[in-house]
Scaffold this motif. Structure first.
Motif, mmCIF file in Angstrom:
data_model
loop_
_atom_site.group_PDB
_atom_site.id
_atom_site.type_symbol
_atom_site.label_atom_id
_atom_site.label_comp_id
_atom_site.label_asym_id
_atom_site.label_seq_id
_atom_site.Cartn_x
_atom_site.Cartn_y
_atom_site.Cartn_z
ATOM 1 N N SER A 172 -3.890 6.883 7.153
ATOM 2 C CA SER A 172 -4.097 5.676 7.968
ATOM 3 C C SER A 172 -3.929 4.409 7.134
ATOM 4 C CB SER A 172 -5.467 5.695 8.655
ATOM 5 O OG SER A 172 -6.506 5.493 7.733
ATOM 6 N N TRP A 173 -4.311 4.467 5.849
ATOM 7 C CA TRP A 173 -4.088 3.308 4.972
ATOM 8 C C TRP A 173 -2.604 3.036 4.817
ATOM 9 C CZ3 TRP A 173 -7.339 5.501 0.374
ATOM 10 C CH2 TRP A 173 -8.692 5.497 0.716
ATOM 11 N N LYS A 174 -1.848 4.107 4.627
ATOM 12 C CA LYS A 174 -0.404 3.950 4.447
ATOM 13 C C LYS A 174 0.214 3.333 5.698
ATOM 14 C CE LYS A 174 3.744 6.493 3.191
ATOM 15 N NZ LYS A 174 4.276 7.806 2.806
ATOM 16 N N ARG A 175 -0.175 3.838 6.857
ATOM 17 C CA ARG A 175 0.371 3.345 8.115
ATOM 18 C C ARG A 175 -0.034 1.890 8.365
ATOM 19 N NH1 ARG A 175 -1.407 7.213 11.285
ATOM 20 N NH2 ARG A 175 -3.271 6.053 11.812
ATOM 21 N N ALA A 176 -1.296 1.549 8.052
ATOM 22 C CA ALA A 176 -1.798 0.189 8.285
ATOM 23 C C ALA A 176 -1.404 -0.783 7.177
ATOM 24 C CB ALA A 176 -3.317 0.215 8.417
ATOM 25 N N ARG A 177 -0.930 -0.220 6.038
ATOM 26 C CA ARG A 177 -0.551 -1.025 4.876
ATOM 27 C C ARG A 177 -1.746 -1.806 4.329
ATOM 28 N NH1 ARG A 177 5.039 -0.961 4.662
ATOM 29 N NH2 ARG A 177 5.182 -2.815 3.371
ATOM 30 N N PHE A 178 -2.920 -1.148 4.376
ATOM 31 C CA PHE A 178 -4.155 -1.792 3.956
ATOM 32 C C PHE A 178 -5.182 -0.738 3.552
ATOM 33 C CE2 PHE A 178 -8.371 -3.559 4.903
ATOM 34 C CZ PHE A 178 -8.329 -4.691 4.115
ATOM 35 N N VAL A 179 -5.895 -1.009 2.449
ATOM 36 C CA VAL A 179 -6.992 -0.155 1.998
ATOM 37 C C VAL A 179 -8.250 -1.014 2.005
ATOM 38 C CG1 VAL A 179 -7.916 1.223 0.088
ATOM 39 C CG2 VAL A 179 -5.451 1.192 0.515
ATOM 40 N N PRO A 180 -9.312 -0.557 2.674
ATOM 41 C CA PRO A 180 -10.554 -1.342 2.662
ATOM 42 C C PRO A 180 -11.047 -1.549 1.225
ATOM 43 C CG PRO A 180 -10.683 0.452 4.264
ATOM 44 C CD PRO A 180 -9.435 0.664 3.467
ATOM 45 N N ALA A 181 -11.606 -2.717 0.971
ATOM 46 C CA ALA A 181 -12.030 -3.084 -0.386
ATOM 47 C C ALA A 181 -12.988 -2.068 -0.997
ATOM 48 C CB ALA A 181 -12.665 -4.470 -0.375
ATOM 49 N N TRP A 182 -13.845 -1.466 -0.197
ATOM 50 C CA TRP A 182 -14.823 -0.529 -0.747
ATOM 51 C C TRP A 182 -14.187 0.788 -1.174
ATOM 52 C CZ3 TRP A 182 -16.415 4.142 1.499
ATOM 53 C CH2 TRP A 182 -15.971 4.396 2.792
ATOM 54 N N LEU A 200 0.829 6.890 -6.836
ATOM 55 C CA LEU A 200 -0.284 7.789 -7.156
ATOM 56 C C LEU A 200 -0.013 9.236 -6.760
ATOM 57 C CD1 LEU A 200 -3.299 5.490 -6.236
ATOM 58 C CD2 LEU A 200 -2.391 6.024 -8.507
ATOM 59 N N GLY A 201 1.182 9.513 -6.271
ATOM 60 C CA GLY A 201 1.550 10.899 -5.980
ATOM 61 C C GLY A 201 1.635 11.247 -4.513
ATOM 62 N N GLY A 202 1.370 10.297 -3.643
ATOM 63 C CA GLY A 202 1.475 10.536 -2.215
ATOM 64 C C GLY A 202 0.125 10.767 -1.557
ATOM 65 N N VAL A 203 0.164 10.822 -0.245
ATOM 66 C CA VAL A 203 -1.043 10.947 0.569
ATOM 67 C C VAL A 203 -1.830 12.207 0.220
ATOM 68 C CG1 VAL A 203 -1.854 11.254 2.948
ATOM 69 C CG2 VAL A 203 -0.059 9.588 2.459
ATOM 70 N N VAL A 233 0.831 -1.211 0.000
ATOM 71 C CA VAL A 233 0.000 0.000 0.000
ATOM 72 C C VAL A 233 0.861 1.255 0.000
ATOM 73 C CG1 VAL A 233 -1.722 1.309 1.304
ATOM 74 C CG2 VAL A 233 -2.035 -1.143 0.914
ATOM 75 N N PRO A 234 1.938 1.333 0.802
ATOM 76 C CA PRO A 234 2.786 2.529 0.702
ATOM 77 C C PRO A 234 3.357 2.742 -0.707
ATOM 78 C CG PRO A 234 3.236 1.401 2.753
ATOM 79 C CD PRO A 234 2.334 0.497 1.947
ATOM 80 N N ASP A 235 3.705 1.653 -1.397
ATOM 81 C CA ASP A 235 4.197 1.767 -2.778
ATOM 82 C C ASP A 235 3.113 2.316 -3.701
ATOM 83 O OD1 ASP A 235 6.654 0.675 -2.037
ATOM 84 O OD2 ASP A 235 6.127 -1.345 -2.709
ATOM 85 N N ILE A 236 1.896 1.810 -3.539
ATOM 86 C CA ILE A 236 0.776 2.261 -4.367
ATOM 87 C C ILE A 236 0.505 3.741 -4.115
ATOM 88 C CG2 ILE A 236 -1.716 2.056 -4.720
ATOM 89 C CD1 ILE A 236 -1.331 -1.005 -4.172
ATOM 90 N N ILE A 237 0.500 4.130 -2.859
ATOM 91 C CA ILE A 237 0.256 5.535 -2.517
ATOM 92 C C ILE A 237 1.333 6.418 -3.128
ATOM 93 C CG2 ILE A 237 0.250 7.166 -0.580
ATOM 94 C CD1 ILE A 237 -1.318 4.995 0.996
ATOM 95 N N GLN A 238 2.568 5.983 -3.053
ATOM 96 C CA GLN A 238 3.662 6.754 -3.658
ATOM 97 C C GLN A 238 3.480 6.846 -5.176
ATOM 98 O OE1 GLN A 238 5.998 8.467 -2.058
ATOM 99 N NE2 GLN A 238 6.773 9.224 -4.006
#
Length: 72
Positions: A30-40, A11-14, A4-9
């Protein structure tokens, strides 16, 4: 599968994700910190990636939250 941190990066960052999707900055962080994005929430990020020309699909996201030890 990227993290998730890679994906966020990718896409341009938080801040960029929050600004471009309307999702609160604290939520994206919080997604970056948890390394998880809820499916929805994944479709909004896939749509953003498509607008940016990034190759990203829902299959690139972890399907379950990592164990607490791994998330730290």
């Amino acid at each position: 599968m990227a993290t998730v941190p890679d994906i966020i990066q990718q896409l341009g960052g938080v801040t960029a994700i929050a600004n471009e999707t309307g999702i609160p900055l604290t939520t994206v962080h919080s997604w970056k910190r948890a390394r998880f994005v809820p499916a929805w929430r994944v479709p909004a990020l896939v749509e953003l990636a498509a607008r940016k020309g990034c190759a990203l699909s829902d299959q690139d996201f972890p399907k379950e939250r990592p164990a607490a030890k791994e998330a730290a």
